[in-house]
Design an enzyme around this catalytic site. Structure first.
Site, PDB file in Angstrom:
ATOM      1  NE  ARG A 118      25.711  15.460  45.207  1.00 57.97           N
ATOM      2  CZ  ARG A 118      26.364  16.505  44.477  1.00 57.97           C
ATOM      3  NH1 ARG A 118      27.499  16.288  43.905  1.00 57.97           N
ATOM      4  NH2 ARG A 118      25.641  17.606  44.636  1.00 57.97           N
ATOM      5  CG  HIS A 162      24.435  19.869  40.097  1.00 50.57           C
ATOM      6  ND1 HIS A 162      25.107  18.995  40.459  1.00 50.57           N
ATOM      7  CD2 HIS A 162      25.148  20.540  39.254  1.00 50.57           C
ATOM      8  CE1 HIS A 162      26.378  19.222  40.442  1.00 50.57           C
ATOM      9  NE2 HIS A 162      26.494  20.169  39.808  1.00 50.57           N
ATOM     10  CD  GLU A 208      30.159  23.345  43.362  1.00 47.68           C
ATOM     11  OE1 GLU A 208      30.172  24.186  42.698  1.00 47.68           O
ATOM     12  OE2 GLU A 208      31.115  22.499  43.638  1.00 47.68           O
ATOM     13  CG  ASN A 348      30.312  19.632  45.925  1.00 46.40           C
ATOM     14  OD1 ASN A 348      29.897  18.854  46.489  1.00 46.40           O
ATOM     15  ND2 ASN A 348      29.873  20.067  44.909  1.00 46.40           N
ATOM     16  CE1 TYR A 350      35.940  18.815  41.776  1.00 46.77           C
ATOM     17  CE2 TYR A 350      34.449  20.230  42.966  1.00 46.77           C
ATOM     18  CZ  TYR A 350      34.873  19.266  42.056  1.00 46.77           C
ATOM     19  OH  TYR A 350      33.500  18.574  41.408  1.00 46.77           O
ATOM     20  CD  GLU A 409      30.501  18.205  42.670  1.00 50.91           C
ATOM     21  OE1 GLU A 409      31.327  18.975  42.107  1.00 50.91           O
ATOM     22  OE2 GLU A 409      29.220  18.482  42.355  1.00 50.91           O
TER      23      GLU A 409
HETATM   24  C1  PNW Z   1      31.596  22.017  40.569  1.00 52.78           C
HETATM   25  N1  PNW Z   1      35.866  26.561  41.427  1.00 52.78           N
HETATM   26  O1  PNW Z   1      31.747  23.382  40.086  1.00 52.78           O
HETATM   27  C2  PNW Z   1      30.152  21.536  39.957  1.00 52.78           C
HETATM   28  O2  PNW Z   1      29.301  21.111  41.154  1.00 52.78           O
HETATM   29  C3  PNW Z   1      30.114  20.331  38.976  1.00 52.78           C
HETATM   30  O3  PNW Z   1      29.103  20.706  38.328  1.00 52.78           O
HETATM   31  C4  PNW Z   1      31.171  20.689  38.185  1.00 52.78           C
HETATM   32  O4  PNW Z   1      31.383  20.026  36.949  1.00 52.78           O
HETATM   33  C5  PNW Z   1      32.684  20.422  38.982  1.00 52.78           C
HETATM   34  O5  PNW Z   1      32.687  21.141  40.290  1.00 52.78           O
HETATM   35  C6  PNW Z   1      33.981  20.451  38.423  1.00 52.78           C
HETATM   36  O6  PNW Z   1      34.186  21.886  37.827  1.00 52.78           O
HETATM   37  C7  PNW Z   1      32.994  24.074  40.500  1.00 52.78           C
HETATM   38  O7  PNW Z   1      36.091  27.649  40.732  1.00 52.78           O
HETATM   39  C8  PNW Z   1      33.181  24.969  39.792  1.00 52.78           C
HETATM   40  O8  PNW Z   1      36.393  26.769  42.782  1.00 52.78           O
HETATM   41  C9  PNW Z   1      34.198  25.858  40.122  1.00 52.78           C
HETATM   42  C10 PNW Z   1      34.918  25.498  41.268  1.00 52.78           C
HETATM   43  C11 PNW Z   1      34.632  24.619  41.914  1.00 52.78           C
HETATM   44  C12 PNW Z   1      33.822  23.880  41.523  1.00 52.78           C
END
Ligand code: PNW
Length: 503
Positions: A118, A162, A208, A348, A350, A409
């Site tokens: 991706r 992006h 995002e 995405n 996390y 992601e």
């Molecule tokens: C994403 N949060 O950003 C982005 O899509 C990527 O470009 C980035 O490098 C990656 O995650 C890692 O950070 C985020 O605060 C930024 O929860 C902040 C958050 C989550 C994702």
């Protein structure tokens, strides 16, 4: 640091395994003579066949070549060139120099066993001024990248936005503050589907929404535990009011819907399209029917401004009521466009954004505070909980009936260093991935239609306001020399992809 497993250690492990598996002879088992003599069967946590094992990157974070071959400036070029905005004054001017090294980078992707990739397309490479005349050299770069991927059997998945908006559109329209940007985005999206659609079958419109809208147009707070919040931001660095911000949100989802329509109109037969959103992931405190219901309610509510409106075609009553005079202005036609039918949903994932319990009072759930001692990864915002990779796709399916979901992601940053032997031992990343993927496997085993997983990121890269400090890659990058070194986690990823099961 010794990383070798000695013969004695191996014998100890073998003895422990024998003890654990011979229930009838506990306490009297003989240590095995040799660890090689017995067959060890790893647990099989398999994914559905045809599952894509991908990695992800984005244009501004890896390409460099910020002013080459006719590329126009983006809002991230401007932002990073503004003193004080990025940690250590880092910029994406050179980044991973991927623009010149893409062949080597594709070969590395092949080596680490990826079956999908991706990447994002830098809009100002294609339309240096956002609209108007296309730049053939910019298009040629992505065309060559796609050819290179196809040549080694890696399926290309392209993200159209992006965050690197052409600066001209910021100057002219205030960026996503205007519907004109949404319309320009659709024209560019249709053009890309036309140009690459013979080889690229999957397009993501926008990456995002939440991050770039809230980070760029107001700055946003994330809960990190213990009642603490963190304020994050990004380009273009505006400080809009809540009402103005809601209108930007609306234009962003409208841009997505218009892009879907343009891709359908101008793309090739068989082109599939969806978005990639970091929706707020809600984890039920317990896996009881009441708690899961509460988590679903919270998911729909907390994502009312992006995911919910794109999948339902309406702003929820609660959302409109909550925002009162700050609610966005919109038409029924726009809502229809925003909810244009999709082929898949990308999420995405996390961190958990909220833990909920049921409640009899409105809104029907209660978000409980995240504890101060809650585990985190290296990134200060990154609250650790593997369960979110179970619940995010689960809620998308149960709430909105998604037939195809991609984890667009997932990954973590870690304090990676090159050891004396030249290797990178990212033990915590392997722990993270195994724990999260075990939960994703549980989701697929429970019938959640996840078709692929994209690990963020293929390589260490420019991590926005954190600069080059936070390394998310499977491949370590020395930013002085541009030397790439696959980390131990790359072996984990390769093995997982090869087995189609958690390694
Ligand atoms: C994403 N949060 O950003 C982005 O899509 C990527 O470009 C980035 O490098 C990656 O995650 C890692 O950070 C985020 O605060 C930024 O929860 C902040 C958050 C989550 C994702």
């Amino acid at each position: 640091m010794s990383t070798h497993v000695t013969r004695r250690d191996a014998a100890k492990v073998a003895a422990a395994v024998t003890l654990a598996s011979s229930s009838a002879t506990v306490g009297v088992a003989q240590p095995a003579q040799s660890s090689d003599a017995r067959e060890v069967r790893p647990p099989r946590r398999e994914f559905p066949s045809g599952f894509y094992w991908g990695t992800g990157t984005s244009s501004y974070q890896i390409e460099g070549a910020w002013n080459e071959d006719g590329k126009g400036p983006s809002i991230w070029d401007t932002y990073a060139h503004t003193p004080g905005k990025i940690k250590n004054g880092d910029t994406g001017d050179v980044a991973n120099d991927h623009y010149h090294r893409y062949k080597e980078d594709v070969a590395l992707l092949k080596d680490i066993g990826a079956t999908a990739y991706r990447f994002s397309i830098g809009w100002p490479r294609i339309f240096p001024e956002g609209v108007g005349q296309a730049n053939p050299k910019g298009l040629d770069f992505y065309s060559r990248l796609v050819d290179e991927l196809k040549a080694v059997g890696i399926e290309p998945f392209a993200t159209l936005y992006h965050w690197d908006l052409p600066q001209t559109l910021q100057d002219k329209y205030g960026g996503w503050q205007s519907k004109d940007t949404a319309k320009a985005f659709a024209d560019y999206a249709g053009y890309m589907a036309e140009q690459l659609g013979d080889r690229v079958k999957h397009f993501f419109t926008i990456n995002e929404f939440r991050s770039f809208v809230e980070g760029g147009y107001q700055g946003f707070d994330v809960q990190v535990g213990g009642g603490k919040t963190l304020h994050l931001g990004g380009a273009p660095g505006l400080r809009l009011s809540n009402g103005e911000l809601n209108q930007v949100r609306h234009h962003a989802v409208l841009g997505h819907g218009l892009a879907v329509q343009a891709i359908r109109a101008r793309g090739w037969a068989g082109t599939k399209v969806g978005f990639a959103e970091n929706m707020r992931t809600v984890v039920p405190v317990m896996e009881t029917p009441e708690c899961i219901k509460a988590a679903e309610r919270a998911t729909r509510d907390l994502n009312a401004d992006f995911t919910t409106v794109m999948l339902e075609g309406r702003y929820t009553d609660d959302y409109l009521k909550r925002n009162g005079k700050d609610a966005p202005t919109f038409t029924d036609d726009e809502l229809k466009t925003i909810a244009s039918p999709l082929d898949f949903v990308g999420v995405n994932v996390y961190r958990p954004n909220s833990y909920v319990t049921p409640s009899d009072d409105p809104p029907g759930y209660r978000s409980i505070p995240i504890n101060a001692s809650h585990p985190k990864t290296q990134s200060e915002w990154h609250v650790f909980d593997p369960q979110c990779l179970y619940w995010a796709p689960h809620h998308v399916q149960s709430l909105w009936g998604a037939k195809s979901i991609f984890i667009t992601e997932n990954g973590c940053s870690a304090s990676d260093v090159v050891a004396d032997d030249g290797k990178v031992y990212d033990s915590d990343r392997i722990m993270f991935l195994r724990a999260y993927l075990t939960q994703l496997q549980r989701a697929t085993a429970d019938g959640v239609a996840v078709n692929g997983y994209f690990l963020w990121s293929a390589q260490d890269n420019f991590e926005w306001i954190y600069g080059y400090g936070n390394r998310f890659g499977l491949i370590y990058v020395d930013f002085q020399t541009q030397k790439r070194t696959p980390k131990l986690s790359a072996s984990f990823f390769r093995e997982t992809a090869r087995r189609n099961a958690v390694a």
